[in-house]
Design an enzyme around this catalytic site. Structure first.
Site, PDB file in Angstrom:
ATOM      1  CD  GLU A  64     -39.215 -23.673  17.358  1.00  0.00           C
ATOM      2  OE1 GLU A  64     -38.114 -24.096  17.907  1.00  0.00           O
ATOM      3  OE2 GLU A  64     -39.687 -24.441  16.370  1.00  0.00           O
ATOM      4  CD  GLU A  93     -35.675 -23.928  13.982  1.00  0.00           C
ATOM      5  OE1 GLU A  93     -34.798 -24.915  13.939  1.00  0.00           O
ATOM      6  OE2 GLU A  93     -36.075 -23.341  14.996  1.00  0.00           O
TER       7      GLU A  93
HETATM    8  O1  IFM Z   1     -36.571 -29.010  19.115  1.00  0.00           O
HETATM    9  C1  IFM Z   1     -36.129 -28.082  18.439  1.00  0.00           C
HETATM   10  C2  IFM Z   1     -37.361 -27.555  17.173  1.00  0.00           C
HETATM   11  O2  IFM Z   1     -37.643 -28.682  16.650  1.00  0.00           O
HETATM   12  C3  IFM Z   1     -36.980 -26.662  16.251  1.00  0.00           C
HETATM   13  N1  IFM Z   1     -36.371 -25.463  16.736  1.00  0.00           N
HETATM   14  C4  IFM Z   1     -35.285 -25.713  17.995  1.00  0.00           C
HETATM   15  C5  IFM Z   1     -35.942 -26.773  19.055  1.00  0.00           C
HETATM   16  C6  IFM Z   1     -34.741 -26.984  19.980  1.00  0.00           C
HETATM   17  O3  IFM Z   1     -33.603 -27.434  19.446  1.00  0.00           O
END
Ligand code: IFM
Length: 437
Positions: free
Chosen positions: A350, A166
């Site tokens: 994710e 990210e």
């Molecule tokens: O917990 C985070 C993760 O570290 C990165 N992506 C989003 C998740 C939820 O906010």
């Protein structure tokens, strides 16, 4: 209900994800301080004044956690190595840190889990933050050195390697919005970070390729940006937000250049000669990771660029206050393939929801519904021809949710932070039924 596994192609990878700082316990194993430790030690930055010093004690309980992955029937485990654990000052190797990840990867293989490695999930060594961190162009070579060190130890056994998790959060959320370490709010710092994070990625990809590494990718997050009303100003606000969040990184990675709607504000603050770095940033990838959680409405905000401000939307929300909109996942996957990635393999790296535990903290029917809807959204993208290869739930465990501390619970497995006891939730059981049927 979750869909049947048979509705997905043969070889489609199902997994769950975690990140080092959120679960391991940064105080253990001779790890160095990261900028998250110092950010968390500063009053007012974290909702409950907590840090990742102990987190889920995964540094000691990793075998239990891998057992939970195996017993749910997952194919793959997405984890990150902590730069500050592997190199406490960012430059010098800590053998204990590498030994830990060595055991962890062997533990995955012993349980039939494919290791999906992420080299950076936000815990920058504090010593490198002292030297300007992501604002300093040298971060590109520091990160490439770090990538080489981890690859030399784990590269023979990992199934895939992502450079960064990210970059929008690493750069914009952390240097412009100030929500994450290092907590800056400065457009020049943010603009430099927006470029250097990509340069670090490209430099690491080149370094890893030179070492013969394969299956290299990067993980981007995407968030639907819609106008909050029918005005042309709100439409422009959503367009600008989309350019900064959803187009900046993928366009640069695919050799399409930075989007003009973001350059309008960021361009004046980029480092001199940034254009010369674009070929390195666009080094070929083997796959792209897609993180998707929500949609946000944006209204026009008068004053300084970017003239966009989020407003609460009407849809049902998670514990984070994030709107639940599964069709956004299909839309992004289709849009990515159409506009940017073509046939490049994609993984949903994710997707998940935070949910307030009820009286029975393992009864998370709303999460089961959320996952089912997003798996069907992923399936819909496959139906539209997207080369989607996997889906990873965020997260295996309840864990340290950064500036929100330990309040939000994203896990398939409940963690009692006092006893460190792990209790699988209904969502973990649902995955188990789906994956082991
Ligand atoms: O917990 C985070 C993760 O570290 C990165 N992506 C989003 C998740 C939820 O906010």
């Amino acid at each position: 209900m979750l869909p049947n596994r048979s509705e997905f192609p043969e070889g489609f990878v199902f997994g769950a994800a975690t990140a080092a700082y959120q679960i391991e316990g940064s105080a253990f194993g001779n790890a160095g301080p990261s900028h998250w430790d110092t950010f968390a030690a500063t009053p007012g930055n974290i909702a409950d004044d907590s840090s990742g010093a102990r987190a889920c004690d995964h540094y000691r309980l990793w075998e239990t956690d891998l057992d939970l992955m195996r017993d749910a029937g997952f194919d793959a485990y997405r984890f990150s190595t902590s730069w500050a654990r592997v190199m406490p000052d960012g430059r010098t190797v800590n053998p204990e840190g590498l030994d830990f990840y060595d055991r962890l990867v062997d533990g995955m293989l012993a349980r039939g889990l494919q290791p999906f490695l992420t080299l950076y999930h936000w815990d920058l060594p504090a010593a490198l933050a002292d030297r300007g961190g992501w604002r300093n162009r040298d971060v590109a070579s520091w990160f490439a050195d770090h990538a080489r060190v981890v690859h030399a130890r784990l590269g023979d056994r990992v199934a895939s390697t992502a450079t960064l998790n990210e970059p929008w959060c690493i750069a914009w959320l952390s240097h412009f919005l100030g929500h994450h370490a290092p907590g800056m709010r400065d457009i020049r710092a943010a603009s430099r970070a927006m470029h250097h994070v990509l340069l670090a990625h490209g430099t690491a990809i080149q370094a890893l390729r030179a070492e013969g590494a394969r299956d290299l990718g990067v993980v981007l997050n995407f968030e639907t940006a819609h106008p909050a009303d029918d005005s042309p100003e709100a439409a422009a606000a959503a367009t600008t937000q989309d350019a900064i969040y959803n187009q900046w990184f993928i366009r640069a990675l695919m050799g399409q250049g930075y989007p003009q709607a973001a350059l309008d504000g960021i361009g004046p603050y980029l480092p001199d000669g940034w254009q010369d770095d674009m070929p390195r940033i666009a080094a070929p990838l083997d796959w792209l990771g897609v993180n998707y959680y929500t949609r946000v409405l944006h209204r026009h905000r008068p004053g300084l660029w970017p003239n966009a401000a989020p407003v609460p939307g009407p849809l049902a929300k998670t514990q984070m206050g994030w709107e639940i909109r599964p069709e956004g996942l299909t839309e992004f996957l289709v849009r990515l393939a159409r506009d940017h990635t073509g046939d490049l393999p994609l993984h949903v790296t994710e997707n998940g929801m935070a949910l307030e535990p009820g009286l029975d903290m393992t009864d998370d029917a709303a999460r089961v519904a959320f996952i089912g809807d997003h798996l069907r959204a992923a399936r819909a993208a496959l139906d539209q021809g997207v080369n989607l290869r996997g889906f990873f739930y965020w997260s295996l465990l309840d864990n340290y949710e950064w500036a929100f501390g330990y309040g939000p619970r994203f896990g398939l497995v409940h963690v009692d932070y006092r006893t460190m006891r792990r209790t699988p939730k209904a969502s973990w059981q649902a995955f188990r039924r789906m994956l082991t049927a």
